[in-house]
Structure formats: structure tokens, C-alpha cells
Design a protein around this motif. Structure first.
Motif, PDB file in Angstrom:
ATOM      1  N   ILE A  11       0.857  -1.129  -0.275  1.00 16.04           N
ATOM      2  CA  ILE A  11       0.053  -0.040   0.158  1.00 16.04           C
ATOM      3  C   ILE A  11       1.056   1.297  -0.113  1.00 16.04           C
ATOM      4  N   ARG A  12       0.719   2.024  -1.031  1.00 19.60           N
ATOM      5  CA  ARG A  12       1.617   3.268  -1.021  1.00 19.60           C
ATOM      6  C   ARG A  12       0.654   4.569  -1.098  1.00 19.60           C
ATOM      7  N   HIS A  13       1.126   5.424  -0.057  1.00 21.71           N
ATOM      8  CA  HIS A  13       0.351   6.721   0.065  1.00 21.71           C
ATOM      9  C   HIS A  13       1.601   7.800   0.217  1.00 21.71           C
ATOM     10  N   ARG A  14       1.210   8.862  -0.924  1.00 23.75           N
ATOM     11  CA  ARG A  14       1.995   9.754  -0.868  1.00 23.75           C
ATOM     12  C   ARG A  14       1.100  10.910  -0.083  1.00 23.75           C
ATOM     13  N   VAL A  15       1.878  11.603   0.932  1.00 28.12           N
ATOM     14  CA  VAL A  15       1.218  12.596   1.919  1.00 28.12           C
ATOM     15  C   VAL A  15       1.394  13.990   1.527  1.00 28.12           C
ATOM     16  N   LYS A  16       0.234  14.768   1.486  1.00 26.45           N
ATOM     17  CA  LYS A  16       0.460  16.183   1.153  1.00 26.45           C
ATOM     18  C   LYS A  16       1.300  16.798   2.201  1.00 26.45           C
ATOM     19  N   HIS A  17       2.164  17.974   1.884  1.00 22.61           N
ATOM     20  CA  HIS A  17       3.037  18.743   2.710  1.00 22.61           C
ATOM     21  C   HIS A  17       2.210  19.093   3.928  1.00 22.61           C
ATOM     22  N   GLY A  18       2.877  19.143   5.253  1.00 23.66           N
ATOM     23  CA  GLY A  18       2.005  19.545   6.349  1.00 23.66           C
ATOM     24  C   GLY A  18       1.544  18.521   6.992  1.00 23.66           C
ATOM     25  N   SER A  19       1.280  17.477   6.487  1.00 22.71           N
ATOM     26  CA  SER A  19       0.169  16.354   6.987  1.00 22.71           C
ATOM     27  C   SER A  19       0.723  15.249   7.415  1.00 22.71           C
ATOM     28  N   GLU A  20       2.473  15.194   7.341  1.00 21.37           N
ATOM     29  CA  GLU A  20       2.961  13.899   7.751  1.00 21.37           C
ATOM     30  C   GLU A  20       2.698  13.468   9.133  1.00 21.37           C
ATOM     31  N   GLN A  21       2.742  14.574  10.108  1.00 18.57           N
ATOM     32  CA  GLN A  21       2.508  14.143  11.507  1.00 18.57           C
ATOM     33  C   GLN A  21       1.137  13.456  11.511  1.00 18.57           C
ATOM     34  N   GLU A  22      -0.011  13.971  11.184  1.00 23.74           N
ATOM     35  CA  GLU A  22      -1.217  13.390  11.446  1.00 23.74           C
ATOM     36  C   GLU A  22      -1.360  12.116  10.682  1.00 23.74           C
ATOM     37  N   TYR A  23      -0.834  12.084   9.597  1.00 26.91           N
ATOM     38  CA  TYR A  23      -0.820  10.749   8.778  1.00 26.91           C
ATOM     39  C   TYR A  23       0.061   9.690   9.690  1.00 26.91           C
ATOM     40  N   GLU A  24       1.126   9.935  10.255  1.00 25.06           N
ATOM     41  CA  GLU A  24       1.711   9.017  11.219  1.00 25.06           C
ATOM     42  C   GLU A  24       0.672   8.645  12.372  1.00 25.06           C
ATOM     43  N   GLY A  25       0.205   9.281  13.027  1.00 21.36           N
ATOM     44  CA  GLY A  25      -0.775   9.008  13.894  1.00 21.36           C
ATOM     45  C   GLY A  25      -1.852   7.931  13.706  1.00 21.36           C
ATOM     46  N   ASP A  51       8.586  12.711  -5.642  1.00 22.10           N
ATOM     47  CA  ASP A  51       8.190  14.001  -6.234  1.00 22.10           C
ATOM     48  C   ASP A  51       7.972  14.905  -5.178  1.00 22.10           C
ATOM     49  N   GLY A  52       8.859  14.999  -4.340  1.00 17.91           N
ATOM     50  CA  GLY A  52       8.926  16.003  -3.327  1.00 17.91           C
ATOM     51  C   GLY A  52       7.964  15.731  -2.020  1.00 17.91           C
ATOM     52  N   LEU A  53       7.169  14.590  -2.150  1.00 21.85           N
ATOM     53  CA  LEU A  53       6.205  14.350  -1.204  1.00 21.85           C
ATOM     54  C   LEU A  53       6.733  13.252  -0.252  1.00 21.85           C
ATOM     55  N   GLN A  54       6.464  12.887   0.950  1.00 24.32           N
ATOM     56  CA  GLN A  54       6.739  11.996   1.721  1.00 24.32           C
ATOM     57  C   GLN A  54       5.815  10.673   1.080  1.00 24.32           C
ATOM     58  N   GLN A  55       6.496   9.717   0.888  1.00 22.73           N
ATOM     59  CA  GLN A  55       5.789   8.582   0.550  1.00 22.73           C
ATOM     60  C   GLN A  55       5.944   7.368   1.637  1.00 22.73           C
ATOM     61  N   PHE A  56       4.837   6.802   1.854  1.00 28.81           N
ATOM     62  CA  PHE A  56       4.906   5.633   3.080  1.00 28.81           C
ATOM     63  C   PHE A  56       4.433   4.496   2.276  1.00 28.81           C
ATOM     64  N   THR A  57       5.204   3.377   1.991  1.00 25.78           N
ATOM     65  CA  THR A  57       4.944   2.120   1.502  1.00 25.78           C
ATOM     66  C   THR A  57       4.820   1.157   2.408  1.00 25.78           C
ATOM     67  N   CYS A  58       3.670   0.681   2.884  1.00 29.08           N
ATOM     68  CA  CYS A  58       3.189  -0.351   3.828  1.00 29.08           C
ATOM     69  C   CYS A  58       3.280  -1.987   3.013  1.00 29.08           C
ATOM     70  N   VAL A  59       4.163  -2.852   3.665  1.00 26.19           N
ATOM     71  CA  VAL A  59       4.155  -4.242   3.136  1.00 26.19           C
ATOM     72  C   VAL A  59       3.487  -4.982   4.487  1.00 26.19           C
ATOM     73  N   LEU A  60       2.424  -5.491   4.030  1.00 27.33           N
ATOM     74  CA  LEU A  60       1.718  -6.332   5.014  1.00 27.33           C
ATOM     75  C   LEU A  60       1.789  -7.796   4.222  1.00 27.33           C
ATOM     76  N   ARG A  61       2.203  -8.997   5.151  1.00 26.25           N
ATOM     77  CA  ARG A  61       1.999 -10.243   4.619  1.00 26.25           C
ATOM     78  C   ARG A  61       0.626 -11.021   5.371  1.00 26.25           C
ATOM     79  N   PHE A  62       0.308 -11.882   4.808  1.00 25.64           N
ATOM     80  CA  PHE A  62      -0.983 -12.527   5.274  1.00 25.64           C
ATOM     81  C   PHE A  62      -0.701 -13.929   4.852  1.00 25.64           C
ATOM     82  N   ALA A  63      -1.236 -14.925   5.752  1.00 21.46           N
ATOM     83  CA  ALA A  63      -1.041 -16.189   5.542  1.00 21.46           C
ATOM     84  C   ALA A  63      -1.753 -16.844   4.427  1.00 21.46           C
ATOM     85  N   SER A  64      -2.830 -16.267   3.549  1.00 19.23           N
ATOM     86  CA  SER A  64      -3.623 -16.559   2.639  1.00 19.23           C
ATOM     87  C   SER A  64      -4.039 -15.550   1.627  1.00 19.23           C
ATOM     88  N   GLY A  65      -4.525 -15.572   0.637  1.00 20.14           N
ATOM     89  CA  GLY A  65      -5.175 -14.793  -0.327  1.00 20.14           C
ATOM     90  C   GLY A  65      -6.402 -14.274   0.353  1.00 20.14           C
TER      91      GLY A  65
END
Length: 185
Positions: A11-25, A51-65
């Protein structure tokens, strides 16, 4: 469960400037909730710039589809994503891959991967202690089951153990630990 059944969700999220702390919470909250879903095997978060924005890539693993789909299609996740959508530059970017492993760099980021020599150093630091310890840990089993201690069977068991430990247990946190050095130019 075999390792063949494990699926990975990116899951990739690029976060708008100034919203990084709120997103982290918000990210801490959703991670805690995802961990409670059946089949959840772990999550890694890679922070990067795109592209100048903070990007968060979350890598989640699950036991099955099916278990991954239960989380992905849940009303709980849908409500949480809607709650944070105003912070995201590109919305909720989701990719499912039954075989993806994720060590050094996100697949769609503009960042270049670390130099191969740095990747080799980190990989060596992870594999060397395992190559020394894993054979010793298997010795009692080989004594009890002599045919398993033969040249080919023992090497298969030891190599498989090391590979699984590297890929699923040690490499993700070690890569996070060395991220600053790996990405330093």
C-alpha cells in the motif's frame, strides 16, 4: 500453512505537505487494527520521498489470499482510509502480489536502489551469523534422525532454514535499521 500460501500487500500513500504527523498517527492506529486480523503475519513501513512528497509504503503479509482479502475488503479498513483520504496526494494505491518480497526499494518510487555493494554488505551481515548458527542448531536433530544428517538432506534443511529466516524474519528490520546508510549518496 506453507510459505507458498503467503501473500503480500503493498500500500503506497504519498502524503500532502504538512500532513505527515497527522498521517503518522493514523498509520499507527491502522497498523494496530490490521495486526488483529486473522492470518496477519507482519508489516513493514518504508518511508521515502517521491516527487517532493513523503511516501509511505506499507508491506503487509498474510497467511492466505482469502485472509488478505478479508482485511482489504473490511468496512473497518474502508472507513479508516476514508478518514485519511484528504491527506493523500494520490489516494490509496494498493498492489497484491503472491510472491513479492520487499527488501531494498519500493517498485514504483523514483528513488534509485542503493549501490549493490551496500546491498551485499547488509546481506552478508544478515547471512553470516545464520550460516554459523543454524547448522549447530540442527545437529541434535541430525543425530536423532541420521538419514536427515546426510550431505544432501542436511544442506537442504540448513539452506532452507537460512533463506526463510533471512527473507521473513531478519532482512526487513535490518534493512530498516540501515536505511539511512543504504540511501545515503
Amino acid at each position: 500453512m506453507s510459505t507458498d500460501d503467503i501473500v503480500t500487500l503493498l500500500i503506497r500513500h504519498r502524503v500532502k505537505h504538512g500532513s505527515e504527523q497527522e498521517y503518522e498517527g493514523w498509520l499507527r492506529r491502522i497498523i494496530g487494527i490490521a495486526k488483529g486480523y486473522p492470518g496477519h503475519l507482519g508489516i513493514d513501513v518504508v518511508r521515502d520521498k517521491q516527487d517532493g512528497l513523503q511516501q509511505f509504503t506499507c508491506v503487509l503479509r498474510f497467511a492466505s489470499g482469502d485472509q488478505l482479502q478479508a482485511w482489504l475488503g473490511s468496512s473497518e479498513r474502508r472507513d479508516l482510509v476514508a478518514e485519511v483520504s484528504h491527506l493523500l496526494a494520490d489516494g490509496d494505491q494498493v498492489e497484491i502480489n503472491p510472491e513479492r518480497e520487499f527488501w531494498f526499494t519500493p517498485a514504483t518510487t523514483d528513488a534509485t536502489p542503493p549501490p549493490r555493494w551496500k546491498q551485499a554488505c547488509v546481506t552478508f551481515l544478515v547471512i553470516l551469523p545464520l550460516a554459523l548458527a543454524v547448522p549447530l542448531l540442527w545437529q541434535p536433530v541430525f543425530k536423532v534422525v541420521p538419514w536427515l544428517g546426510g550431505y544432501v538432506p542436511s544442506n537442504v534443511v540448513i539452506t532452507a532454514s537460512i533463506v526463510l529466516l533471512v527473507v521473513y524474519l531478519f532482512m526487513p528490520p535490518v534493512t530498516r535499521f540501515f536505511a539511512g546508510w543504504l540511501n545515503q549518496r
